[in-house]
Design an enzyme around this catalytic site. Structure first.
Site, mmCIF file in Angstrom:
data_model
loop_
_atom_site.group_PDB
_atom_site.id
_atom_site.type_symbol
_atom_site.label_atom_id
_atom_site.label_comp_id
_atom_site.label_asym_id
_atom_site.label_seq_id
_atom_site.Cartn_x
_atom_site.Cartn_y
_atom_site.Cartn_z
ATOM 1 N N LYS A 157 12.047 -19.048 -6.172
ATOM 2 C CA LYS A 157 12.897 -19.118 -4.971
ATOM 3 C C LYS A 157 13.394 -20.545 -4.747
ATOM 4 O O LYS A 157 14.566 -20.767 -4.447
ATOM 5 C CB LYS A 157 12.111 -18.607 -3.746
ATOM 6 C CG LYS A 157 11.926 -17.099 -3.765
ATOM 7 C CD LYS A 157 10.872 -16.573 -2.793
ATOM 8 C CE LYS A 157 10.676 -15.076 -2.999
ATOM 9 N NZ LYS A 157 9.559 -14.498 -2.262
ATOM 10 N N GLN A 176 5.332 -15.824 2.083
ATOM 11 C CA GLN A 176 5.053 -15.043 0.887
ATOM 12 C C GLN A 176 3.836 -14.139 1.121
ATOM 13 O O GLN A 176 2.792 -14.593 1.595
ATOM 14 C CB GLN A 176 4.791 -15.998 -0.305
ATOM 15 C CG GLN A 176 4.691 -15.308 -1.649
ATOM 16 C CD GLN A 176 5.982 -14.634 -2.104
ATOM 17 O OE1 GLN A 176 7.072 -15.091 -1.811
ATOM 18 N NE2 GLN A 176 5.847 -13.532 -2.821
ATOM 19 N N ASP A 187 13.771 -12.167 5.115
ATOM 20 C CA ASP A 187 13.055 -11.139 4.355
ATOM 21 C C ASP A 187 13.299 -9.743 4.936
ATOM 22 O O ASP A 187 12.947 -8.742 4.299
ATOM 23 C CB ASP A 187 11.547 -11.435 4.432
ATOM 24 C CG ASP A 187 10.925 -11.692 3.081
ATOM 25 O OD1 ASP A 187 11.544 -11.327 2.062
ATOM 26 O OD2 ASP A 187 9.818 -12.248 3.049
HETATM 27 N N1 GUN Z 1 5.560 -10.329 -1.887
HETATM 28 C C1 GUN Z 1 6.038 -9.390 -2.737
HETATM 29 N N2 GUN Z 1 7.339 -9.133 -2.462
HETATM 30 C C2 GUN Z 1 7.671 -9.928 -1.419
HETATM 31 C C3 GUN Z 1 8.872 -10.110 -0.689
HETATM 32 O O1 GUN Z 1 9.916 -9.485 -0.929
HETATM 33 N N3 GUN Z 1 8.821 -11.018 0.319
HETATM 34 C C4 GUN Z 1 7.699 -11.707 0.617
HETATM 35 N N4 GUN Z 1 7.731 -12.559 1.644
HETATM 36 N N5 GUN Z 1 6.557 -11.560 -0.040
HETATM 37 C C5 GUN Z 1 6.550 -10.664 -1.057
#
Ligand code: GUN
Length: 284
Positions: free
Chosen positions: A52, A96, A119
Site C-alpha cells: 500500500k 490493517q 476501507d
Molecule cells: N485485511 C485483509 N483484507 C483487508 C482489507 O481489505 N482492509 C484491511 N484494513 N485489512 C485487511
C-alpha cells in the site's frame, strides 16, 4: 477458449488514470494523504501494508505508516485514530486487519470518521452501500466489480453466485452485483449441495479461504469465475479458492491467483483515497 482476466494490467491502467488525477490535484495545491496503521507483526499484514505504501509513492499520494506493538492497548489505538481523524493532511485511514485479541475491531472501525473510511468498513458506509447511496466501497468487492466491467462482462439479468458471506467480501460484493441488476445468491458453509447451486452461476465469485476448493463440478459451461482467495500451500506457493487448472477450460473468463483480484484491491484503495481528498476539498 477461455480468457484470463489480467488484474495486473487492468490495475495498471486504472493507476495511470489515478496518477493523472493526482497530478491535476497537485496543481491546485492538494495532495491526497493516507494513514495506514498496523498493530503487531503478522507477516501477511506487513506485506500488504508495504504494498500500500509503495502504491502511494508511485502515484504521488502522501502516506504515513503507524506501527504499533502487538500488546498496544485499545485506548492508545483509539487515540491515534482520533488524532488522524482531525489531521487535515490525512484523507484516508486504514487499520490493517486482523487486530490482536485485546482490541475490539468493531469499536476501532467505528472510531474512524466515515469521511476518511477508505476501507468502507464503517457501519455508516456499509448502510449507505446497502441503501444504494454513494459511499466508500470496500476495496476488494469494488475491485471485483471493476474487473468485471473492464472485462466487458454484462451483469444485468445474469445469475451471480457468491461463495462466502464475510463482511469484507461476500456481503458487499452481493450488494454491488445487485446494483448491477444481477440475480444474486450468497452461499456459505451451511448451504446444501453447494456444487449444484454454483452450477447455476453465469458469474461465480469464490471468497471462502479454502485452497482449490472450487473444482469442475461447481462450474457451468461458459461461466465467468472470479477467485478472491489467497491461500498459501505447504510448499509456499500462492493459490486461490478455485482449482484453476481443473476448471479453466469450461469457463469463458477466469482470474488467476496471483494477478487477478489482488492487484485491484490496492488500486481501489488509492481510488478511494483520491476520492476522499476531492470531497474534502469540494471537488466533484
Ligand atoms: N485485511 C485483509 N483484507 C483487508 C482489507 O481489505 N482492509 C484491511 N484494513 N485489512 C485487511
Amino acid at each position: 477458449m477461455f480468457e484470463i482476466i489480467d488484474g495486473k494490467k487492468i490495475s495498471n491502467d486504472i493507476q495511470s488514470k489515478i496518477k493523472l488525477e493526482v497530478d491535476q490535484l497537485r496543481y491546485k495545491g492538494i495532495t491526497p494523504g493516507l494513514a495506514v496503521i498496523i498493530v503487531g507483526s503478522n507477516p501477511a499484514s506487513k506485506v500488504y501494508v508495504s504494498m500500500k505504501q509503495k502504491a502511494c509513492a508511485n502515484l504521488g499520494i502522501y502516506s504515513e505508516e503507524h506501527k504499533l506493538e502487538e500488546n498496544t492497548s485499545q485506548d492508545s489505538l483509539l487515540e491515534l485514530i482520533k488524532s488522524l481523524n482531525a489531521d487535515p493532511k490525512i484523507n484516508g485511514i486504514l487499520v490493517q486487519l486482523p487486530l490482536p485479541d485485546q482490541i475490539n475491531t468493531n469499536l476501532v472501525l467505528e472510531t474512524i470518521v466515515p469521511e476518511k473510511d477508505v476501507d468502507g468498513f464503517h457501519p455508516y458506509n456499509v448502510g449507505k452501500l446497502v441503501a444504494g447511496l454513494p459511499t466508500f466501497v470496500a476495496c476488494t468487492p469494488y475491485g471485483v466489480i471493476k474487473l468485471l466491467e473492464h472485462s466487458k462482462v454484462h451483469m444485468a439479468g445474469k445469475e451471480a453466485v457468491i461463495i462466502g458471506r464475510s463482511n469484507i467480501v461476500g456481503k458487499p460484493v452481493a450488494m454491488l452485483l445487485m446494483q448491477e441488476n444481477a440475480t444474486v445468491t450468497i452461499c456459505h458453509s451451511k448451504t446444501k449441495d453447494l456444487p449444484s447451486v454454483c452450477r447455476r452461476a453465469d458469474i461465480l465469485i469464490a471468497a471462502i479461504g479454502k485452497p482449490k476448493m472450487v473444482t469442475k463440478e461447481y462450474i457451468k459451461k461458459g461461466a465467468v469465475v472470479i477467485d478472491v482467495g489467497v491461500n498459501r500451500l505447504p510448499d509456499g506457493t500462492l493459490c486461490g479458492d478455485v482449482d484453476f487448472d481443473d476448471v479453466k477450460d469450461i469457463t469463458s473468463k477466469i482470474t488467476p491467483v496471483p494477478g487477478g483480484v489482488g492487484p485491484m484491491t490496492i488500486t481501489m484503495l488509492m481510488l478511494n483515497t483520491v476520492k476522499s481528498a476531492k470531497i474534502a476539498n469540494g471537488i466533484k
